[in-house]
Design an enzyme around this catalytic site. Sequence first.
Site, PDB file in Angstrom:
ATOM      1  N   GLU A  45       0.825  -1.208   0.000  1.00  0.00           N
ATOM      2  CA  GLU A  45       0.000   0.000   0.000  1.00  0.00           C
ATOM      3  C   GLU A  45       0.864   1.266   0.000  1.00  0.00           C
ATOM      4  O   GLU A  45       1.832   1.371   0.753  1.00  0.00           O
ATOM      5  CB  GLU A  45      -0.900  -0.008   1.242  1.00  0.00           C
ATOM      6  CG  GLU A  45      -1.807   1.200   1.381  1.00  0.00           C
ATOM      7  CD  GLU A  45      -2.541   1.220   2.716  1.00  0.00           C
ATOM      8  OE1 GLU A  45      -3.565   1.927   2.802  1.00  0.00           O
ATOM      9  OE2 GLU A  45      -2.101   0.548   3.665  1.00  0.00           O
ATOM     10  N   LYS A 118     -10.404   2.589  -1.471  1.00  0.00           N
ATOM     11  CA  LYS A 118     -10.487   1.963  -0.144  1.00  0.00           C
ATOM     12  C   LYS A 118     -11.805   2.320   0.537  1.00  0.00           C
ATOM     13  O   LYS A 118     -12.153   3.492   0.674  1.00  0.00           O
ATOM     14  CB  LYS A 118      -9.299   2.421   0.698  1.00  0.00           C
ATOM     15  CG  LYS A 118      -9.156   1.738   2.042  1.00  0.00           C
ATOM     16  CD  LYS A 118      -7.824   2.162   2.664  1.00  0.00           C
ATOM     17  CE  LYS A 118      -7.555   1.488   3.989  1.00  0.00           C
ATOM     18  NZ  LYS A 118      -6.211   1.875   4.522  1.00  0.00           N
ATOM     19  N   CYS A 155      -5.637  -2.646   2.854  1.00  0.00           N
ATOM     20  CA  CYS A 155      -5.285  -2.572   4.271  1.00  0.00           C
ATOM     21  C   CYS A 155      -6.488  -2.759   5.200  1.00  0.00           C
ATOM     22  O   CYS A 155      -6.915  -3.886   5.406  1.00  0.00           O
ATOM     23  CB  CYS A 155      -4.542  -1.276   4.569  1.00  0.00           C
ATOM     24  SG  CYS A 155      -3.501  -1.394   6.053  1.00  0.00           S
TER      25      CYS A 155
END
Length: 286
Positions: A45, A118, A155
Amino acid sequence: MTSRTVTVAAIQSAFGHDMMANLDKVEALICDAAKENAQVILPPELFQGIYFPTQQDPRWFETAYPAAEHPCVRALQKIAKSLDVVIPISFFEKDGPRYYNSVAIADAGGEILGVYRKSHIPDGPGYQEKYYFRPGDTGFRAWKTKHAVIGVGICWDQWYPEAARAMVLEGAELLFYPTAIGSEPYDETLDTHARWQRAMQGHAVANAVPVVAANRIGVEDNDGVSQSYYGHSFIADHTGELMTTFGDTDEGVLVTSFDLDEIARYRAEWGFFRDRRTDLYGTINL
């Protein structure tokens, strides 16, 4: 019986403040993975620099670019084309006045199939992402690439079973999670790497799908705020078994091959999706 094999790779590395140096490192590691016949290669990331959300500083907004203009996306697009590999490219995205933590899906021909933003944005000591990123508006996707249908979370997304389920319901044959995770500033004795791995191993088991996670390593300083990253990148198979994993200081690539047709047969045989009771899951929206 048919056999459709795909070889996947996870990159683990330390990163610094120089974007071009980080990009050079990632490009070299992608080439290393390709030499081992990897076809889908996952960098960590926000590898463009240090993990900057350790504190709130408006200067970092200057490092965001639209997907089509981001130096990392443009460079790795070319690498994907030249090596005939798929690369989920993590980058800090600017879309008008909006900012996202995003992944551009570069197909093996170099085409950008689209962008995932995300969905779950953390906010806590050392991980102050809500200051920088809006919650993603793309939803969870399955991307039909040249080598496999893949799902990509980022993540904090990796802790949510709903995200993994949604991607596999969309048709994902493999799940990829670029990540930046390590120490917790409020408790220097806390090491979450084992539960971090177990959470994603659980997604692999419950969805009968391989999982690939790429993390960073090293100690990074962000104007006096220091944070370490614990690595432990891994590739798990569709039963949750760890096929290969790094420790907390290893730098390089992990490579594993999977027979996607065999996994599809296994998934059908176990009946996890056949026996779902969506009529009873109303409380999941609470």
